[in-house]
Design a protein around this motif. Sequence first.
Motif, PDB file in Angstrom:
ATOM      1  N   VAL A  19       0.871  -1.177   0.000  1.00 59.71           N
ATOM      2  CA  VAL A  19       0.000   0.000   0.000  1.00 59.71           C
ATOM      3  C   VAL A  19       0.907   1.225   0.000  1.00 59.71           C
ATOM      4  CG1 VAL A  19      -1.589   1.338   1.464  1.00 59.71           C
ATOM      5  CG2 VAL A  19      -1.939  -1.121   1.159  1.00 59.71           C
ATOM      6  N   GLU A  20       0.521   2.235  -0.756  1.00 62.76           N
ATOM      7  CA  GLU A  20       1.365   3.418  -0.855  1.00 62.76           C
ATOM      8  C   GLU A  20       1.434   4.152   0.492  1.00 62.76           C
ATOM      9  OE1 GLU A  20       1.638   7.614  -3.398  1.00 62.76           O
ATOM     10  OE2 GLU A  20      -0.037   6.219  -3.737  1.00 62.76           O
ATOM     11  N   PHE A  21       2.632   4.573   0.865  1.00 62.47           N
ATOM     12  CA  PHE A  21       2.828   5.350   2.098  1.00 62.47           C
ATOM     13  C   PHE A  21       2.618   6.827   1.733  1.00 62.47           C
ATOM     14  CE2 PHE A  21       6.062   6.483   5.665  1.00 62.47           C
ATOM     15  CZ  PHE A  21       5.027   6.685   6.553  1.00 62.47           C
ATOM     16  N   THR A  22       1.337   7.178   1.639  1.00 61.70           N
ATOM     17  CA  THR A  22       0.968   8.514   1.145  1.00 61.70           C
ATOM     18  C   THR A  22       1.384   9.612   2.129  1.00 61.70           C
ATOM     19  OG1 THR A  22      -1.156   8.324   2.274  1.00 61.70           O
ATOM     20  CG2 THR A  22      -1.087   7.630  -0.045  1.00 61.70           C
ATOM     21  N   PRO A  23       1.442  10.863   1.624  1.00 63.14           N
ATOM     22  CA  PRO A  23       1.692  11.975   2.556  1.00 63.14           C
ATOM     23  C   PRO A  23       0.668  12.023   3.693  1.00 63.14           C
ATOM     24  CG  PRO A  23       1.952  12.719   0.287  1.00 63.14           C
ATOM     25  CD  PRO A  23       1.424  11.308   0.206  1.00 63.14           C
ATOM     26  N   SER A  24      -0.587  11.645   3.434  1.00 67.99           N
ATOM     27  CA  SER A  24      -1.584  11.589   4.521  1.00 67.99           C
ATOM     28  C   SER A  24      -1.119  10.625   5.597  1.00 67.99           C
ATOM     29  CB  SER A  24      -2.938  11.083   4.016  1.00 67.99           C
ATOM     30  OG  SER A  24      -3.438  11.892   3.002  1.00 67.99           O
ATOM     31  N   ARG A  25      -0.728   9.431   5.153  1.00 69.26           N
ATOM     32  CA  ARG A  25      -0.314   8.419   6.142  1.00 69.26           C
ATOM     33  C   ARG A  25       0.944   8.865   6.874  1.00 69.26           C
ATOM     34  NH1 ARG A  25      -2.216   4.412   1.732  1.00 69.26           N
ATOM     35  NH2 ARG A  25      -4.233   3.813   2.586  1.00 69.26           N
ATOM     36  N   GLN A  26       1.823   9.582   6.168  1.00 65.64           N
ATOM     37  CA  GLN A  26       3.040  10.064   6.829  1.00 65.64           C
ATOM     38  C   GLN A  26       2.706  11.042   7.966  1.00 65.64           C
ATOM     39  OE1 GLN A  26       5.911  11.440   3.856  1.00 65.64           O
ATOM     40  NE2 GLN A  26       5.375   9.699   2.535  1.00 65.64           N
ATOM     41  N   ARG A  27       1.569  11.724   7.847  1.00 65.83           N
ATOM     42  CA  ARG A  27       1.158  12.641   8.931  1.00 65.83           C
ATOM     43  C   ARG A  27       1.052  11.928  10.266  1.00 65.83           C
ATOM     44  NH1 ARG A  27      -1.305  17.439   9.050  1.00 65.83           N
ATOM     45  NH2 ARG A  27      -2.996  16.805  10.428  1.00 65.83           N
ATOM     46  N   MET A  28       0.737  10.630  10.214  1.00 62.65           N
ATOM     47  CA  MET A  28       0.591   9.884  11.475  1.00 62.65           C
ATOM     48  C   MET A  28       1.922   9.642  12.172  1.00 62.65           C
ATOM     49  SD  MET A  28      -2.518   7.248  10.703  1.00 62.65           S
ATOM     50  CE  MET A  28      -1.827   6.515   9.217  1.00 62.65           C
ATOM     51  N   ALA A  29       3.032   9.976  11.515  1.00 59.96           N
ATOM     52  CA  ALA A  29       4.353   9.880  12.154  1.00 59.96           C
ATOM     53  C   ALA A  29       4.731  11.172  12.870  1.00 59.96           C
ATOM     54  CB  ALA A  29       5.415   9.535  11.110  1.00 59.96           C
ATOM     55  N   ARG A  30       3.863  12.176  12.806  1.00 59.03           N
ATOM     56  CA  ARG A  30       4.205  13.472  13.400  1.00 59.03           C
ATOM     57  C   ARG A  30       3.955  13.459  14.912  1.00 59.03           C
ATOM     58  NH1 ARG A  30       1.618  17.770  11.901  1.00 59.03           N
ATOM     59  NH2 ARG A  30       3.384  19.182  11.674  1.00 59.03           N
ATOM     60  N   MET A  31       4.899  14.021  15.628  1.00 62.43           N
ATOM     61  CA  MET A  31       4.765  14.128  17.090  1.00 62.43           C
ATOM     62  C   MET A  31       5.781  15.159  17.592  1.00 62.43           C
ATOM     63  SD  MET A  31       6.369  10.416  18.265  1.00 62.43           S
ATOM     64  CE  MET A  31       5.260   9.461  17.233  1.00 62.43           C
ATOM     65  N   PRO A  32       5.651  15.574  18.846  1.00 60.66           N
ATOM     66  CA  PRO A  32       6.623  16.540  19.361  1.00 60.66           C
ATOM     67  C   PRO A  32       8.032  15.929  19.363  1.00 60.66           C
ATOM     68  CG  PRO A  32       4.740  16.316  20.853  1.00 60.66           C
ATOM     69  CD  PRO A  32       4.612  15.235  19.837  1.00 60.66           C
ATOM     70  N   GLN A  33       9.020  16.713  19.015  1.00 61.80           N
ATOM     71  CA  GLN A  33      10.400  16.225  18.995  1.00 61.80           C
ATOM     72  C   GLN A  33      10.767  15.631  20.358  1.00 61.80           C
ATOM     73  OE1 GLN A  33      13.435  19.227  17.948  1.00 61.80           O
ATOM     74  NE2 GLN A  33      14.194  17.664  16.550  1.00 61.80           N
ATOM     75  N   GLY A  34      11.317  14.423  20.317  1.00 63.42           N
ATOM     76  CA  GLY A  34      11.744  13.759  21.556  1.00 63.42           C
ATOM     77  C   GLY A  34      10.664  12.935  22.234  1.00 63.42           C
ATOM     78  N   ALA A  35       9.462  12.897  21.658  1.00 65.06           N
ATOM     79  CA  ALA A  35       8.378  12.123  22.291  1.00 65.06           C
ATOM     80  C   ALA A  35       8.686  10.634  22.219  1.00 65.06           C
ATOM     81  CB  ALA A  35       7.049  12.416  21.599  1.00 65.06           C
ATOM     82  N   ARG A  36       8.202   9.890  23.194  1.00 69.62           N
ATOM     83  CA  ARG A  36       8.288   8.422  23.163  1.00 69.62           C
ATOM     84  C   ARG A  36       7.012   7.861  22.548  1.00 69.62           C
ATOM     85  NH1 ARG A  36       8.326   5.789  28.125  1.00 69.62           N
ATOM     86  NH2 ARG A  36       7.507   7.614  29.231  1.00 69.62           N
ATOM     87  N   HIS A  37       7.121   6.672  21.989  1.00 71.49           N
ATOM     88  CA  HIS A  37       5.947   6.060  21.340  1.00 71.49           C
ATOM     89  C   HIS A  37       5.045   5.341  22.331  1.00 71.49           C
ATOM     90  CE1 HIS A  37       7.597   5.686  16.962  1.00 71.49           C
ATOM     91  NE2 HIS A  37       7.916   6.839  17.507  1.00 71.49           N
ATOM     92  N   ILE A  38       3.770   5.281  21.976  1.00 74.93           N
ATOM     93  CA  ILE A  38       2.844   4.312  22.562  1.00 74.93           C
ATOM     94  C   ILE A  38       2.475   3.356  21.433  1.00 74.93           C
ATOM     95  CG2 ILE A  38       0.608   3.920  23.673  1.00 74.93           C
ATOM     96  CD1 ILE A  38       0.723   6.861  24.639  1.00 74.93           C
TER      97      ILE A  38
END
Lengths: 248, 248
Positions: free
Chosen positions: B116-135
Amino acid sequence: MTNKEPVIIRAAMLAIGDELLSGRTKDKNIGYMADRLYEAGIDLTEVRIVADDQPAIVKAVRELSRDYDYLFTSGGIGPTHDDITADAVSAAFDLPCIYDDKAMNILGAHYKSREVEFTPSRQRMARMPQGARHIDNPVSVAPGFIVGNVFVMAGVPSVFQAMVGNILPELRTGSRYYSRTILCPFGEGVIGIPLRDVQDAHPDTIIGSYPKFEEGKFSTELVVRARDEQKMKAAAIAVEKMLADIQQ
Amino acid sequence: MTNKEPVIIRAAMLAIGDELLSGRTKDKNIGYMADRLYEAGIDLTEVRIVADDQPAIVKAVRELSRDYDYLFTSGGIGPTHDDITADAVSAAFDLPCIYDDKAMNILGAHYKSREVEFTPSRQRMARMPQGARHIDNPVSVAPGFIVGNVFVMAGVPSVFQAMVGNILPELRTGSRYYSRTILCPFGEGVIGIPLRDVQDAHPDTIIGSYPKFEEGKFSTELVVRARDEQKMKAAAIAVEKMLADIQQ
């Protein structure tokens, strides 16, 4: 219509009760109020839930009644020791919390007609800030009350709903939203960028995208809203065209 | 146990989304979070609901993260233009909102494996404050994140619940409540005054009175809570004795 400025009335809701925060009770009043206000053309803009804790209620009542046209509260106006909303709302307005004469008469007559003692507990339900107006309670008699722009109602959903029915006719209402819901077979990852383009091209509309995840597959409901019907329709047509273009 | 000071951890929740305030969606996450936190020994003390509106989110995040040990948020971390929680939380902490490398890798690999294409929309879901940890998100991959004492999670209930499961083990927890529920055949008007006397005699307990109104008749559920089990039991016995005295 298109040249008239929309009238915007903004409201907040405050749900009061330990049981909502401990999970014992799942609130049903917020969603109900949201539906009724949306239909009426009043923008529910903020909701808070706090415990049966006087400082917390006073702080929330002061902030929300200051920041919004209306504040609606639920909970904490019964006859037991943990029902402290009347005291807290009185404190928030720097008013004495008194046994309201009219409420005492209504409740006294009610219990007398049922040959039930008008106990000191039941008399507590007549307490409200001095000068408050009543919200009639056709379900169980004990009234809610209105002070300033704050509408204080019961937490029991059947009573809350009846009280909301009584206050809605007297509220100033704003321009209603027109809305259309468009079912989208794609997940948000597919439509995100073209949908943003549609949103940018229709700035007087609000386009909401609500993902559903069922049976391992995402789909989306797109909701187009505007206070101007023509603008809503134009944006909805643009969303439908966008989806048709993706499907080709 | 009785001489040890209880450990009290206080939390807030912020549910984010226009759809919760318009009534379109009835929130399911607040009640779920309330249950999980109560079980864990964390006091959910305040809840707010705000729209997809950056100033409103920033204000609520700043106030609630300042006033409580933890803040849990739901909603607004998807791929569409109305998902602005990552930006708003970044702004609340004066941090840049960036495309997180690790999230880009996880999402990129996920979409590649599904062709499936990794669209710019989907890339938005990688955005977070710099230095944040993942859940971690075991349901649909796109992670939530942690910044300071703020835990940012998805609004879709199945994803929210999975994320809550992932964060609970790392939270500091306080002294749990012991509780007992006592069904009372009387309405609150009957028990109000004697119940207050029981409450006054057991100051380290919290006695909640929850009216039910069914088929035209009031009854009550009484919930006795304390962080000390013996004190809870003593108060519960006193409530039961009070009810027995009324029934005589």
